[in-house]
Design an enzyme around this catalytic site. Structure first.
Site, PDB file in Angstrom:
ATOM      1  N   HIS A   1       0.860  -1.192   0.000  1.00 25.39           N
ATOM      2  CA  HIS A   1       0.000   0.000   0.000  1.00 25.39           C
ATOM      3  C   HIS A   1       0.891   1.235   0.000  1.00 25.39           C
ATOM      4  O   HIS A   1       2.109   1.112   0.008  1.00 25.39           O
ATOM      5  CB  HIS A   1      -0.984  -0.015   1.172  1.00 25.39           C
ATOM      6  CG  HIS A   1      -0.350   0.007   2.540  1.00 25.39           C
ATOM      7  ND1 HIS A   1       0.460  -1.015   3.007  1.00 25.39           N
ATOM      8  CD2 HIS A   1      -0.387   0.924   3.543  1.00 25.39           C
ATOM      9  CE1 HIS A   1       0.867  -0.732   4.235  1.00 25.39           C
ATOM     10  NE2 HIS A   1       0.383   0.442   4.575  1.00 25.39           N
TER      11      HIS A   1
ATOM     12  N   HIS B   1      -7.245  -1.316   5.696  1.00 27.21           N
ATOM     13  CA  HIS B   1      -6.201  -0.457   6.280  1.00 27.21           C
ATOM     14  C   HIS B   1      -6.064   0.805   5.427  1.00 27.21           C
ATOM     15  O   HIS B   1      -6.018   1.920   5.933  1.00 27.21           O
ATOM     16  CB  HIS B   1      -4.889  -1.228   6.366  1.00 27.21           C
ATOM     17  CG  HIS B   1      -3.724  -0.384   6.775  1.00 27.21           C
ATOM     18  ND1 HIS B   1      -3.605   0.176   8.029  1.00 27.21           N
ATOM     19  CD2 HIS B   1      -2.622   0.018   6.082  1.00 27.21           C
ATOM     20  CE1 HIS B   1      -2.476   0.873   8.099  1.00 27.21           C
ATOM     21  NE2 HIS B   1      -1.869   0.804   6.927  1.00 27.21           N
TER      22      HIS B   1
ATOM     23  N   ASP C   1      -0.122  -4.308   6.096  1.00 26.16           N
ATOM     24  CA  ASP C   1      -0.748  -3.784   7.313  1.00 26.16           C
ATOM     25  C   ASP C   1      -2.210  -4.219   7.417  1.00 26.16           C
ATOM     26  O   ASP C   1      -3.027  -3.537   8.037  1.00 26.16           O
ATOM     27  CB  ASP C   1      -0.655  -2.255   7.346  1.00 26.16           C
ATOM     28  CG  ASP C   1       0.764  -1.758   7.585  1.00 26.16           C
ATOM     29  OD1 ASP C   1       1.678  -2.600   7.730  1.00 26.16           O
ATOM     30  OD2 ASP C   1       0.963  -0.534   7.622  1.00 26.16           O
TER      31      ASP C   1
ATOM     32  N   HIS D   1       4.821  -5.348   9.984  1.00 28.45           N
ATOM     33  CA  HIS D   1       5.449  -4.805  11.194  1.00 28.45           C
ATOM     34  C   HIS D   1       5.546  -5.909  12.245  1.00 28.45           C
ATOM     35  O   HIS D   1       4.737  -6.838  12.257  1.00 28.45           O
ATOM     36  CB  HIS D   1       4.602  -3.667  11.797  1.00 28.45           C
ATOM     37  CG  HIS D   1       4.444  -2.475  10.910  1.00 28.45           C
ATOM     38  ND1 HIS D   1       5.202  -1.335  11.052  1.00 28.45           N
ATOM     39  CD2 HIS D   1       3.617  -2.243   9.863  1.00 28.45           C
ATOM     40  CE1 HIS D   1       4.835  -0.441  10.134  1.00 28.45           C
ATOM     41  NE2 HIS D   1       3.866  -0.972   9.399  1.00 28.45           N
TER      42      HIS D   1
ATOM     43  N   ASP E   1       6.143   4.425   4.936  1.00 26.54           N
ATOM     44  CA  ASP E   1       7.086   3.440   5.480  1.00 26.54           C
ATOM     45  C   ASP E   1       7.087   2.140   4.675  1.00 26.54           C
ATOM     46  O   ASP E   1       7.861   1.234   4.977  1.00 26.54           O
ATOM     47  CB  ASP E   1       6.787   3.161   6.966  1.00 26.54           C
ATOM     48  CG  ASP E   1       5.357   2.723   7.229  1.00 26.54           C
ATOM     49  OD1 ASP E   1       4.431   3.353   6.699  1.00 26.54           O
ATOM     50  OD2 ASP E   1       5.167   1.734   7.962  1.00 26.54           O
ATOM     51  N   HIS E   2       6.240   2.070   3.665  1.00 30.14           N
ATOM     52  CA  HIS E   2       6.217   0.879   2.807  1.00 30.14           C
ATOM     53  C   HIS E   2       6.747   1.156   1.403  1.00 30.14           C
ATOM     54  O   HIS E   2       6.889   0.238   0.604  1.00 30.14           O
ATOM     55  CB  HIS E   2       4.795   0.301   2.736  1.00 30.14           C
ATOM     56  CG  HIS E   2       4.311  -0.180   4.073  1.00 30.14           C
ATOM     57  ND1 HIS E   2       4.275  -1.508   4.420  1.00 30.14           N
ATOM     58  CD2 HIS E   2       3.910   0.501   5.175  1.00 30.14           C
ATOM     59  CE1 HIS E   2       3.852  -1.625   5.675  1.00 30.14           C
ATOM     60  NE2 HIS E   2       3.629  -0.416   6.153  1.00 30.14           N
TER      61      HIS E   2
ATOM     62  N   HIS F   1       1.485   3.845   2.097  1.00 30.37           N
ATOM     63  CA  HIS F   1       2.054   4.575   3.243  1.00 30.37           C
ATOM     64  C   HIS F   1       3.578   4.668   3.128  1.00 30.37           C
ATOM     65  O   HIS F   1       4.230   3.732   2.666  1.00 30.37           O
ATOM     66  CB  HIS F   1       1.640   3.921   4.558  1.00 30.37           C
ATOM     67  CG  HIS F   1       0.193   4.142   4.872  1.00 30.37           C
ATOM     68  ND1 HIS F   1      -0.534   3.321   5.707  1.00 30.37           N
ATOM     69  CD2 HIS F   1      -0.674   5.109   4.451  1.00 30.37           C
ATOM     70  CE1 HIS F   1      -1.785   3.767   5.788  1.00 30.37           C
ATOM     71  NE2 HIS F   1      -1.892   4.844   5.040  1.00 30.37           N
TER      72      HIS F   1
HETATM   73 ZN   LIG Z   1       2.932   0.101   8.002  1.00 24.21          ZN
HETATM   74 ZN   LIG Z   2       0.154   1.340   6.529  1.00 17.11          ZN
END
Ligand SMILES: [Zn+2]
Ligand SMILES: [Zn+2]
Length: 263
Positions: free
Chosen positions: A56, A115, A135, A175, A60-61, A58
């Protein structure tokens, strides 16, 4: 199929993954944020990163995409509806699409909104089936819906996509929240024997030493897969007196997700 789990030591406790064809050394990088770690690991083992996949959009991905692509020429794959937010996506994916890595690996794209509304999980049809769950499904937990998500959609994803997978499926999540999530399980279902045993066994363990749980195991200690548990329902009815005697799994999931937000 070889799965290399990487720990970039981010404050968000991200895992990265390299999914490697043992025959050719071709690798797919899942959700790279720390490009150096991903590139160094591949180099050490002599693997070629030919594809990057983002579950996805976000940050941090996807934060390592540009540097991994610059160093390797890898193609970027993501949900077609997340392509605009991610940028420079070479292949927009839809539910049911197949992703091949080298000669020996075929992964199936699952559309898993909740998410975010453009989230995908990857299911590996292998001797040991595996899910790269981003996530959406965490070990002992479920993703939040704070940043563009929707709890009702996440419930539908659990009820239709996750529930359809074999119990032997290894869950490779985005995570490391396992220990923390077990705390939530025990807050909602005190005395859950599987959660108690695992919490004791894992206390103080390093993230890369955490077990890769299977979906079958998750059903014993993941609150979001235990929606008909009488103890969970009784506890929820104390918190939410408007909840009926026999709430639907959907109602239970949505209340649990709400409680987890403030836990
Ligand atoms: Zn994440
Ligand atoms: Zn996320």
């Amino acid at each position: 199929m070889h799965v290399e789990r990487l720990w970039p030591d981010t404050r968000l406790r991200n895992y990265h993954y390299l999914v490697v064809c043992r025959e050719t050394g071709d690798a797919l990088a899942v959700d790279p944020w720390d490009a150096d770690l991903v590139l160094d690991t591949a180099k050490q083992h002599g693997w070629q990163i030919t594809q990057v996949l983002n579950t996805h959009h976000h940050h941090d991905h996807i934060g390592g995409n540009a540097r991994v692509v610059a160093a390797t020429g890898a193609k970027v794959l993501a949900h077609a509806d997340a392509a605009r937010q991610i940028g420079h996506v070479d292949r927009g994916l839809a539910h049911g699409d197949a992703i091949r890595v080298g000669r020996s690996i075929e992964l199936e794209c699952l559309d898993t909104p909740g998410h975010t509304m453009s989230h995908i999980c990857l299911f590996a049809h292998a001797e040991t089936p595996a899910l790269f769950s981003g996530d959406t499904l965490f070990n002992a937990g479920a993703g939040n819906c704070h940043n563009g998500g929707d709890p009702a959609a996440l419930y539908e994803t659990f009820a239709t996509r996750i529930a359809a997978l074999p119990d032997a499926t290894a869950i490779h999540a985005g995570h490391d929240y396992l220990l923390n999530n077990l705390g939530f399980t025990l807050a909602r279902e005190p005395g859950n024997p599987a959660a108690l045993a695992l919490q004791q066994q894992l206390a103080g363990r390093a993230p890369l030493a955490m077990p890769v749980t299977t979906l079958g195991e998750e059903k014993h200690f993941n609150t979001f897969l235990r929606l008909t548990s009488p103890a969970i329902i009784a506890g929820l009815r104390e918190r939410f007196p408007d909840l009926p005697d026999a709430p639907s799994p959907r109602e239970v999931f949505i209340r649990l997700r709400a409680l987890r937000n403030g836990w």
